[in-house]
Scaffold this active site. Sequence first.
Site, PDB file in Angstrom:
ATOM      1  N   GLU A   1       9.953 -51.395   6.834  1.00 29.93           N
ATOM      2  CA  GLU A   1       9.043 -50.924   7.343  1.00 29.93           C
ATOM      3  C   GLU A   1       8.131 -52.138   6.352  1.00 29.93           C
ATOM      4  O   GLU A   1       6.520 -51.978   5.680  1.00 29.93           O
ATOM      5  CB  GLU A   1       8.656 -49.867   7.867  1.00 29.93           C
ATOM      6  CG  GLU A   1       8.874 -48.926   8.929  1.00 29.93           C
ATOM      7  CD  GLU A   1       7.999 -48.205   9.210  1.00 29.93           C
ATOM      8  OE1 GLU A   1       7.187 -47.541   9.284  1.00 29.93           O
ATOM      9  OE2 GLU A   1       8.520 -47.570  10.443  1.00 29.93           O
TER      10      GLU A   1
ATOM     11  N   GLU B   1      16.133 -46.589  12.314  1.00 26.67           N
ATOM     12  CA  GLU B   1      14.456 -44.965  12.031  1.00 26.67           C
ATOM     13  C   GLU B   1      14.436 -44.435  14.125  1.00 26.67           C
ATOM     14  O   GLU B   1      13.549 -45.683  14.744  1.00 26.67           O
ATOM     15  CB  GLU B   1      13.473 -44.550  11.806  1.00 26.67           C
ATOM     16  CG  GLU B   1      14.032 -44.349  10.032  1.00 26.67           C
ATOM     17  CD  GLU B   1      12.566 -44.335   9.163  1.00 26.67           C
ATOM     18  OE1 GLU B   1      11.388 -44.151   9.795  1.00 26.67           O
ATOM     19  OE2 GLU B   1      12.508 -45.071   8.561  1.00 26.67           O
TER      20      GLU B   1
HETATM   21  C1  NOJ Z   1       8.744 -44.912   9.643  1.00 30.58           C
HETATM   22  C2  NOJ Z   1       8.349 -44.099   7.675  1.00 30.58           C
HETATM   23  O1  NOJ Z   1       9.803 -45.004   7.589  1.00 30.58           O
HETATM   24  C3  NOJ Z   1       8.860 -42.930   6.994  1.00 30.58           C
HETATM   25  O2  NOJ Z   1       8.620 -43.083   6.174  1.00 30.58           O
HETATM   26  C4  NOJ Z   1       7.623 -41.842   8.567  1.00 30.58           C
HETATM   27  O3  NOJ Z   1       8.114 -41.193   7.805  1.00 30.58           O
HETATM   28  C5  NOJ Z   1       8.232 -42.124   9.837  1.00 30.58           C
HETATM   29  N1  NOJ Z   1       8.267 -43.777   9.730  1.00 30.58           N
HETATM   30  C6  NOJ Z   1       7.655 -41.220  10.844  1.00 30.58           C
HETATM   31  O4  NOJ Z   1       6.398 -42.216  10.633  1.00 30.58           O
END
Ligand code: NOJ
Length: 486
Positions: A204, A392
Site C-alpha cells: 500500500e 487483502e
Molecule cells: C490495509 C493495510 O495493509 C493493513 O495493514 C490494514 O490493517 C488494513 N488495510 C485494514 O485497515
Amino acid sequence: MMNARFSRRSFARLLGLSASAASLPLHALGSAPPTGSDLAGGRFPEGFVWGSATASYQVEGAVREDGRGPSIWDTFSHMPGKTHNGDTGDIADDFYHRYLDDIALMKELGLKGFRFSISWSRIFPTGTGAANPKGFDFYDRMIDALLAAGIQPYCTLYHWDLPQALEDKGGWQNKDTAKAFGEYAGVVAKHLSDRAKQFMTVNELSSFVDIGYREGRHAPGLRLDRGRHAQVAHHAVLGHGLAVQAIRANAKPGTKIGLADNPAAICPVIETREHLEAASRAFREENAKFLTVIMEGKYTEQYLRGLGADAPKFTDEELKTIGSPLDFVGLNVYGPHWVRASSSPKGYEMVEWPASYPHMLSDWLHVGPESLYWVPKHTHTLWGVKEMYITENGCSASDVVNNQGQVLDTDRVMYLRNYLTQLHRAVSEGVPVKGYFLWSLLDNYEWADGYDRRFGITHVDFRTQKRTPKLSAEFYKAVIARNGLA
Ligand code: NOJ
C-alpha cells in the site's frame, strides 16, 4: 514474465482490434470469454489460492527480542496522542511466540496461502550493515512450519515499519532509503527463496506515503508540503523498482515478484458506456503516482501538469527501474470510489458520499462489493496483467463475544459474501485473479486505531491472547472447502 509497459494500445493490437477500438476501454469491447461451466455455481478455478494476510508490526509483538531494532512505528505509537488509547504494537498478537498455534488455526481453516511481512529491523536493526542472524531464525522457523502444514508462504518486504535509524536520516524523503530497501530485499530473497516462492516488495504505497508523510496520521507523522511529498512518493516507487531488480538478481529460480498495492478503487457509478469509460480513465489517473507509473514506467502528463513546480525530480533511468517487469500484481481492495463521466477537462469526477451511505465499523470503509470486480478488471484491461492476487480484502466489525463464547459477525459474513460474488464475476469473465487473501487471520493492531478496530476472522482477547474463530471463519472455511460460494 509480464511486460510492465504493456500499453492499452498494444494490448488492443494483440487482440486484433483496430486503432479506434484501441482508444476505448477494453472492458467496453468485451473481455475474454467466460472460462466455462467449471465456474458455475460460484466456483473458482482449480488451484485458486485461498489465503489470509497479516503484517509484522500488527501481529508479532516481541519488539525488543533477538536484536530487533526500533522501527518508526515503535517511535510513533509511543508518542502521546498519536494512537487510539495510546495503543502500541509491543505485544500485539504475540505471534512471534504463538506462530505454531496460529499456523494450526490456518490449517484448520484449510488455507492454501499465508501472506506475512518481514520486519526490516529484525534483519537489519539499523536498516543497513550486517544482517542479524536471529532475525532470520524466526522467519525460517515460521516458513518451515507453514510448508509442513501445506501452506504456501507469500512474503511482503515492507509493510510500513521502516527502521528508525533510516528515518533519522530522512526516511523516504532520502533517496538512500530506496537504495537501502533494494539491498535489504535482495538479502532477504537470497535467504528465503529456497522455500518462499512469492515476494511482494511494498504494501500500500499510498498508505505509508500519503498518510505517513503528508497527513501525519501514521508514522513517521509528518505533514510535508506538496513538493516534498511528491518526492517521497517517487522514492517509494523507486524503492519498489530497486527491490524488484535485487530480488530478481538474488532469488532462486522460480521465484515470483510482485507488490501489494491499494490503487484507488474506482467504480463506475452506473455500468453504462460513458461511466465505464470515465472510470477506466480515472483509474489510470487517480493512481498515477503509484500503480500507473509502476505499470507504465512513466508518470502521466496530467499528474505532472497538476503538480507544476512541485512535480518530483527524476531521471529516465529511475523511471525504467520503477517500471521493472513484474510476475504478478497484488491488489488490496476495501471500499469503492464512485466515479461518473463529466464534461470537465479530466472527463470524470468523483461522486460525493451521501450521508446515509453504509460503511463498516471503520468509517472510511464504505461498502462496495463492486470494487472487488472493478479493481482487477481495470488492472487487467489497462495493462494486460496476466497474474493477479487480491492480497487483502476484509472489514472491521463491532464484534462481541456472546454468553456462549461465540462471535456471530453476520455483518462481516455479509460483506465477504458480497465481495466474493463480485470477484467471482471478474474471474468468470477471464480476469486472471489467482488467489484471495482475507485481511485478516487475527484481530490485530490496526495502526492509529490501535486495538479498537477488529478485522480478524479470529477473535483475539488481547488480555489473555485467547483465540476464538468467529462465524466469518466458519464461512471462510466452507468457501475454501467448496472452492467458492454456494
Ligand atoms: C490495509 C493495510 O495493509 C493493513 O495493514 C490494514 O490493517 C488494513 N488495510 C485494514 O485497515
